[in-house]
Design an enzyme around this catalytic site. Structure first.
Site, PDB file in Angstrom:
ATOM      1  N   CYS A   1      29.252  -3.980 -43.862  1.00 41.76           N
ATOM      2  CA  CYS A   1      29.073  -5.136 -44.765  1.00 41.76           C
ATOM      3  C   CYS A   1      28.314  -6.290 -44.121  1.00 41.76           C
ATOM      4  O   CYS A   1      27.387  -6.847 -44.704  1.00 41.76           O
ATOM      5  CB  CYS A   1      30.422  -5.626 -45.265  1.00 41.76           C
ATOM      6  SG  CYS A   1      31.678  -5.756 -43.975  1.00 41.76           S
TER       7      CYS A   1
ATOM      8  N   HIS B   1      31.542 -12.831 -46.951  1.00 47.08           N
ATOM      9  CA  HIS B   1      31.263 -12.993 -45.528  1.00 47.08           C
ATOM     10  C   HIS B   1      30.166 -14.048 -45.362  1.00 47.08           C
ATOM     11  O   HIS B   1      29.180 -14.049 -46.100  1.00 47.08           O
ATOM     12  CB  HIS B   1      30.734 -11.689 -44.923  1.00 47.08           C
ATOM     13  CG  HIS B   1      31.771 -10.630 -44.712  1.00 47.08           C
ATOM     14  ND1 HIS B   1      33.113 -10.809 -44.948  1.00 47.08           N
ATOM     15  CD2 HIS B   1      31.639  -9.359 -44.234  1.00 47.08           C
ATOM     16  CE1 HIS B   1      33.766  -9.693 -44.648  1.00 47.08           C
ATOM     17  NE2 HIS B   1      32.895  -8.799 -44.225  1.00 47.08           N
TER      18      HIS B   1
END
Lengths: 347, 347
Positions: free
Chosen positions: B131, B251
């Protein structure tokens, strides 16, 4: 050292940092013969306990500094600008925890582990650096001394207490609301008085303080400029990205450095930091030992771990630096400066 | 493209990423003639809704892949290692969202905005990157194309949903406890099954995944190795520090880069990113506009802001990159790979 101790004043006594100053002066048994607590008109009349004695807080004004030996300021830059020169006129040495005088020529900007000797040059005002700067230079100085320092790239993970007691309350209220599935209200962060406010709970905000024209925030510029001044390295290559997190107390920093000497190992950096003043090395991956805000809050030291040699750059290293932003980042560094003044017979 | 669409299987259908895969396949109107949902024995028998239709989840086994055209795996590395080769034997193309095959020679590791053409080289398994890698390379690729890329130093600010649904629950339980003045219990983070666990609520943990012998975590090594492979830059200088935060989803990354060309401005980088696929430029300090997890969660794009030219390094730039780690960081990138396979008539 004066036989009966010093007359100490705290300006901003009821704030997040001021209350910590009071606690540390007591904890360190700083030689005090008289303690004067000053604040805005709003908090005047309240009282705080020092060594079991109740002390009434007075509204700050010029004449309150008569007879004061050491005045610890932490009530915002405008208060420092207004009263610090008066305090000096009355003979006090000012230790100022705001950004008001930090970059002024002739004002020592001091972290005792790094540049204690700069204190001798003071003309009445000594500046306490920004919280995120202090913990970083404590960790960098032993490395600079041994291996030289060329470049620093730092990304911060900063706690809300750096924005004051109300920011802590706001984060907690937002957290409660969001855990209940409600909307979170934001009025303080990222900057009090700014046009836009964003919830910090369960978020990360890449803005601390206002923006300067070059795109860096003032917080980032403080870290860059103050580090150069404290370390006497005007040509150090340094850049900062400052980010606010939903952490109550304890700033963390991911720091990449390049040293002058080649061929050094992470173990050698660890050895340097293990012996260095004010530092606790917490660096054992096997035991999952590394610094975190949750373990650093309430402690005076700077915690360093995650020390790694860069895999692609022979003189590059990475580390993770955590400290209590209200203590070493503010109150404790200010009291430590006062202790240094006593030790060096400068007060 | 098959006239009636494809037989698609999701392995790990009930997980944090699996449920998002289901939602995105529906949202994107991916041409599906049959959908098979697979899981461990524990979740088998449950059902999920796809396009208004209830689909019973079956326990994964080799024969379940018969007739499957595209199998999306997101049930952990061991499940992928066990079943992906079987799926390929049965004629399926596997798009694997675990780290099981990412660095294997002959396995394309693909972010469509960056290296879509690598898909043509597949031998049955295509790997979806980590990710935190994906969102970074989406932002770096347009810069590399125009100005070249020499060096990357990234510090991450990663959300707990990357560690699964149970990590989200744990963070919320810890937050509630701490807001009530109680002790927080920790059983999952930083790594499930590790010797020590630390509360993530109101904390920052500088460990994601286990440690490798060189002091970097596997998460950090993934970012470094995968970026080199995806961008076809084996000699790129790149280093990562990966940190977990009390953020549910989204994130963030503080990224410092050095480009090959000198004399470029932040405005030129902004122009490059404004036009680039998959990116939303959010970069207006005057309006306090920058990416944050709170505004990126639930969106497919990669958000980039805080673009600054380094003040001491002419070819150095800083930026702040945020994306939904479950979407572009996982489920959406996997479905996007499937869309590319259809577009390129590779399936």
């Amino acid at each position: 050292m004066k036989a009966k101790g010093y007359h100490v004043a705290i300006v901003g006594a009821t704030g997040a940092v001021g209350t910590q100053m009071l606690a540390i002066l007591e904890q360190r048994q700083f030689p005090i013969k008289k303690l004067t607590l000053l604040s805005s008109a709003r908090s005047a009349g309240q009282s705080l306990i020092f060594k079991g004695e109740e002390i009434i807080i007075q509204e700050a004004s010029s004449d309150k500094f008569k007879g004061v030996d050491i005045a610890l300021f932490s009530a915002g830059g405008s208060v420092s600008k207004k009263f610090a020169p008066d305090a000096v006129k009355h003979g006090a040495i000012v230790i100022d925890n705001t950004s008001a005088f930090r970059m002024e020529e002739g004002v020592p900007l001091v972290v005792p582990e790094v540049n204690e000797s700069d204190l001798a040059l003071h003309k009445g005002i000594i500046a306490n650096p920004n919280c995120s700067t202090i913990q970083m230079v404590v960790a960098l100085e032993p490395i600079r001394q041994a291996l030289g320092l060329k470049k620093v790239v730092v990304s911060t993970y900063q706690a809300v207490s750096g924005a004051g007691i109300n920011a802590i309350t706001e984060m907690k209220e937002q957290s409660k609301a969001m855990l209940n599935g409600e909307e979170a209200d934001a009025k303080i962060l990222p900057v009090k008085g700014a046009n836009r406010h964003y919830p910090i709970a369960f978020n990360a905000i890449p803005q601390i303080d206002d923006f300067s024209d070059n795109g860096f925030t003032f917080e980032e510029m403080k870290m860059m400029n103050e580090t150069k001044k404290i370390m006497h390295m005007p040509n150090l290559k340094i850049s900062a990205t400052c980010v606010r997190l939903p952490v109550e107390t304890g700033h963390s920093e991911s720091v990449y450095i390049e040293v002058n000497e080649s061929g050094k190992s992470a173990a050698e950096i660890q050895e340097l930091l293990k012996e260095a003043p004010g530092i606790v090395l917490q660096d054992s991956p096997d035991e999952q030992l590394y610094p975190m805000p949750s373990s650093a809050a309430g402690k005076l030291e700077v915690f360093v771990g995650r020390i790694r040699k860069d895999l692609d750059e022979d003189n590059g290293f990475h580390m993770w630096i955590v400290s209590d932003n209200l203590l070493k980042g503010a109150a404790w560094n200010s009291v430590q400066i006062a202790e240094s003044l006593v030790k060096l017979t400068l007060v």
